[in-house]
Scaffold this motif. Structure first.
Motif, PDB file in Angstrom:
ATOM      1  N   ARG A   1      -2.845   3.544   1.300  1.00  0.00           N
ATOM      2  CA  ARG A   1      -2.372   4.134   0.042  1.00  0.00           C
ATOM      3  C   ARG A   1      -2.877   5.561  -0.128  1.00  0.00           C
ATOM      4  O   ARG A   1      -2.139   6.442  -0.603  1.00  0.00           O
TER       5      ARG A   1
ATOM      6  N   ARG B   1       1.355  -1.321  -9.964  1.00  0.00           N
ATOM      7  CA  ARG B   1       0.796  -2.559  -9.397  1.00  0.00           C
ATOM      8  C   ARG B   1       1.287  -3.785 -10.162  1.00  0.00           C
ATOM      9  O   ARG B   1       1.676  -4.791  -9.552  1.00  0.00           O
TER      10      ARG B   1
ATOM     11  N   ALA C   1      -5.714  -1.556   3.080  1.00  0.00           N
ATOM     12  CA  ALA C   1      -4.626  -1.261   2.146  1.00  0.00           C
ATOM     13  C   ALA C   1      -4.950  -0.037   1.306  1.00  0.00           C
ATOM     14  O   ALA C   1      -4.092   0.832   1.078  1.00  0.00           O
TER      15      ALA C   1
ATOM     16  N   GLY D   1      -0.761   4.060 -11.691  1.00  0.00           N
ATOM     17  CA  GLY D   1      -1.058   3.088 -10.639  1.00  0.00           C
ATOM     18  C   GLY D   1      -1.106   1.659 -11.135  1.00  0.00           C
ATOM     19  O   GLY D   1      -0.590   0.743 -10.485  1.00  0.00           O
TER      20      GLY D   1
ATOM     21  N   ASP E   1       2.022   6.884  -6.629  1.00  0.00           N
ATOM     22  CA  ASP E   1       1.061   7.958  -6.891  1.00  0.00           C
ATOM     23  C   ASP E   1       1.723   9.331  -6.726  1.00  0.00           C
ATOM     24  O   ASP E   1       1.537  10.240  -7.546  1.00  0.00           O
TER      25      ASP E   1
ATOM     26  N   LEU F   1       2.560   1.819  -3.391  1.00  0.00           N
ATOM     27  CA  LEU F   1       1.642   2.407  -4.361  1.00  0.00           C
ATOM     28  C   LEU F   1       1.371   3.879  -4.057  1.00  0.00           C
ATOM     29  O   LEU F   1       1.167   4.686  -4.971  1.00  0.00           O
ATOM     30  N   ARG F   2       1.388   4.251  -2.781  1.00  0.00           N
ATOM     31  CA  ARG F   2       1.264   5.674  -2.446  1.00  0.00           C
ATOM     32  C   ARG F   2       2.482   6.442  -2.987  1.00  0.00           C
ATOM     33  O   ARG F   2       2.352   7.541  -3.531  1.00  0.00           O
TER      34      ARG F   2
ATOM     35  N   ALA G   1       0.831  -1.210   0.000  1.00  0.00           N
ATOM     36  CA  ALA G   1       0.000   0.000   0.000  1.00  0.00           C
ATOM     37  C   ALA G   1       0.864   1.259   0.000  1.00  0.00           C
ATOM     38  O   ALA G   1       0.583   2.223  -0.728  1.00  0.00           O
ATOM     39  N   GLU G   2       1.945   1.266   0.791  1.00  0.00           N
ATOM     40  CA  GLU G   2       2.810   2.433   0.828  1.00  0.00           C
ATOM     41  C   GLU G   2       3.618   2.575  -0.460  1.00  0.00           C
ATOM     42  O   GLU G   2       3.888   3.692  -0.920  1.00  0.00           O
TER      43      GLU G   2
END
Length: 267
Positions: free
Chosen positions: A263, A195, A259, A191, A185, A181-182, A178-179
């Protein structure tokens, strides 16, 4: 066929109990929220008004409860009603200390196996769970086989210990995904591209679980599992993941929701 008492009909317990009923075992069920017994009763199970009533005539007791506190409460209720020679399969995620305390409380006339499971609601319904069995599961191997494949982990308590190891790694991995992907972003990386790249790397399993659908692992239970792990050892990375989950967790929601919130939100 052994008479089984199944205590705890949450997201995992209900489909597991249903498999045992479908296999032909006489089944008595109990749940703190009594309404949850109704579907299984409609399929042929008996409902007990209390944990003690559930186990009174049972050959095998299975507990699938929310955590150590729930196990303590149920043990208080059922201990006086257990018959000598009964088998107790403890399948909750409670940690090895709770299993050892349970063994001390029920004594030698109960054959106790700690057998927590790996897998979510889909595997529970299909009977393909991974079962981590501590102690001697020989006497109940055929019962466990209805629920999934058994890995013998060693002495009593080692199944519960290995479950904490595995859950801590999976849950922490989901927070890392999750982090990541943050970060993607924030840096302007597409994204879906980020992923896909993560899914092709060493975090593939955590990526799949972070976006899983039609399964359920309550975020409140994930917080409980990480808390048990961090009480057992000094785990700085897991402590961070636990803090993140506590910040975003909403009981009743799946880990994938947590999650997404990790994110989307800054610290």
């Amino acid at each position: 066929m052994e008479h089984i008492a199944f205590l705890g009909l949450g997201h995992m317990g209900a489909p597991m109990a249903r498999r045992l009923l479908a296999a032909g075992h006489p089944l008595t069920v109990w749940n703190r929220t009594a309404e949850k017994t109704a579907p299984l009763v409609a399929e042929g199970a008996g409902a007990a008004a209390s944990p003690a009533d559930a186990v009174r005539d049972a050959d095998v007791v299975i507990t699938m409860l929310a955590g150590p506190e729930a196990l303590d409460e149920v043990t208080d209720a059922v201990a006086p009603a257990l018959r000598p020679g009964i088998h107790w399969i403890e399948m909750s995620t409670v940690g090895p200390d709770a299993v050892r305390q349970l063994a001390d409380r029920v004594g030698e006339f109960v054959t106790l196996v700690d057998a927590p499971v790996m897998g979510s609601t889909d595997k529970a319904a299909a009977g393909t769970l991974g079962i981590l069995a501590g102690g001697d599961p020989t006497g109940v191997a055929h019962v466990l086989a209805r629920l999934g494949s058994v890995t013998r982990t060693g002495p009593l308590g080692t199944g519960a210990a290995l479950k904490l190891v595995l859950n801590a790694s999976v849950i922490t991995g989901i927070a890392v995904v999750a982090e990541a992907l943050r970060l993607a972003d924030t840096l302007g990386v597409d994204g879906d591209t980020a992923r896909a790249a993560l899914a092709n790397g060493p975090l593939a399993g955590a990526v799949a679980r972070a976006f899983a659908e039609d399964v359920h692992f309550d975020t409140a239970l994930a917080v409980k599992d990480l808390a048990l792990a961090t009480r057992a050892a000094e785990l700085p990375a897991t402590e961070v993941a636990l803090a993140q989950l506590r910040r975003v967790a909403e009981p009743g929601t799946d880990l994938s929701v947590a999650a997404a919130r990790i994110r989307a939100t800054a610290k």
